[in-house]
Write a protein that holds these residues in place. Structure first.
Motif, PDB file in Angstrom:
ATOM      1  N   LYS A  19       0.943  -1.191  -0.033  1.00  0.00           N
ATOM      2  CA  LYS A  19       0.095  -0.146  -0.150  1.00  0.00           C
ATOM      3  C   LYS A  19       0.829   1.250   0.023  1.00  0.00           C
ATOM      4  O   LYS A  19       1.795   1.217   0.599  1.00  0.00           O
ATOM      5  N   GLN A  20       0.483   2.405  -0.653  1.00  0.00           N
ATOM      6  CA  GLN A  20       1.560   3.424  -1.022  1.00  0.00           C
ATOM      7  C   GLN A  20       0.562   4.636  -0.899  1.00  0.00           C
ATOM      8  O   GLN A  20      -0.521   4.839  -1.216  1.00  0.00           O
ATOM      9  N   ILE A  21       1.289   5.734  -0.497  1.00  0.00           N
ATOM     10  CA  ILE A  21       0.873   7.054  -0.588  1.00  0.00           C
ATOM     11  C   ILE A  21       1.917   7.722  -1.449  1.00  0.00           C
ATOM     12  O   ILE A  21       3.102   7.579  -1.340  1.00  0.00           O
ATOM     13  N   TYR A  22       1.278   8.633  -2.589  1.00  0.00           N
ATOM     14  CA  TYR A  22       2.348   8.976  -3.541  1.00  0.00           C
ATOM     15  C   TYR A  22       1.784  10.531  -3.832  1.00  0.00           C
ATOM     16  O   TYR A  22       0.650  11.003  -3.505  1.00  0.00           O
ATOM     17  N   LYS A  23       2.765  11.275  -4.300  1.00  0.00           N
ATOM     18  CA  LYS A  23       2.295  12.650  -4.888  1.00  0.00           C
ATOM     19  C   LYS A  23       2.710  12.793  -6.398  1.00  0.00           C
ATOM     20  O   LYS A  23       3.703  12.194  -6.550  1.00  0.00           O
ATOM     21  N   ILE A  24       1.855  13.329  -6.883  1.00  0.00           N
ATOM     22  CA  ILE A  24       2.017  13.514  -8.329  1.00  0.00           C
ATOM     23  C   ILE A  24       2.312  15.189  -8.572  1.00  0.00           C
ATOM     24  O   ILE A  24       1.474  16.005  -7.954  1.00  0.00           O
ATOM     25  N   THR A  25       3.146  15.362  -9.372  1.00  0.00           N
ATOM     26  CA  THR A  25       3.440  16.702  -9.370  1.00  0.00           C
ATOM     27  C   THR A  25       3.239  17.411 -11.040  1.00  0.00           C
ATOM     28  O   THR A  25       3.941  16.448 -11.873  1.00  0.00           O
ATOM     29  N   TYR A  26       2.483  17.857 -11.231  1.00  0.00           N
ATOM     30  CA  TYR A  26       2.432  18.389 -12.652  1.00  0.00           C
ATOM     31  C   TYR A  26       3.268  19.592 -12.946  1.00  0.00           C
ATOM     32  O   TYR A  26       2.996  20.748 -12.467  1.00  0.00           O
ATOM     33  N   LEU A  27       4.329  19.403 -13.512  1.00  0.00           N
ATOM     34  CA  LEU A  27       5.387  20.212 -13.725  1.00  0.00           C
ATOM     35  C   LEU A  27       4.793  21.732 -14.467  1.00  0.00           C
ATOM     36  O   LEU A  27       5.551  22.714 -14.175  1.00  0.00           O
ATOM     37  N   ALA A  28       3.917  21.660 -15.302  1.00  0.00           N
ATOM     38  CA  ALA A  28       3.416  22.544 -16.099  1.00  0.00           C
ATOM     39  C   ALA A  28       2.735  23.536 -15.348  1.00  0.00           C
ATOM     40  O   ALA A  28       2.785  24.831 -15.494  1.00  0.00           O
ATOM     41  N   THR A  29       1.937  23.209 -14.357  1.00  0.00           N
ATOM     42  CA  THR A  29       1.128  23.951 -13.362  1.00  0.00           C
ATOM     43  C   THR A  29       1.817  24.026 -12.328  1.00  0.00           C
ATOM     44  O   THR A  29       1.260  24.935 -11.565  1.00  0.00           O
TER      45      THR A  29
END
Length: 100
Positions: A2-12
């Motif tokens: 099981k995981q907690i993740y962070k998505i980074t949208y570099l454009a915004t």
């Protein structure tokens, strides 16, 4: 795993925190697509067509319960303030500027 993740949208330069109850390297969460699209529509067309999304695993466990995973997700949302519309795409829990 099981995981907690962070998505980074570099454009915004905005982030999304999510959880997954099974290890998946291809899963990139489910932020409100209308909110993401609104931000992307403000970008130059070149950036709309060529952008980078980054995924980072922030925490993982092979023994936590689903309830513990959900608690951990909220903990990281609050830590990174990804529920603040200026910072991220999480819309729950509702951001309260007075408690940040």
């Amino acid at each position: 795993m099981k995981q907690i993740y962070k998505i980074t949208y570099l454009a915004t330069n905005k982030i999304y925190i999510g959880k997954v109850a099974y290890e998946s390297f291809r899963y990139f969460g489910s932020p409100d697509i209308e909110v993401v699209n609104e931000d992307f529509s403000k970008l130059p067309i070149e950036q709309q067509k060529d952008y980078t999304v980054r995924k980072q695993i922030l925490w993982e466990s092979d023994s936590c319960t689903d309830a513990e995973l959900a608690e951990k997700e909220i903990e990281f949302i609050r830590l990174y303030q990804s529920n603040n519309p200026e910072i991220g795409y999480n819309r729950w829990p509702k951001f309260n500027a007075g408690s940040a």
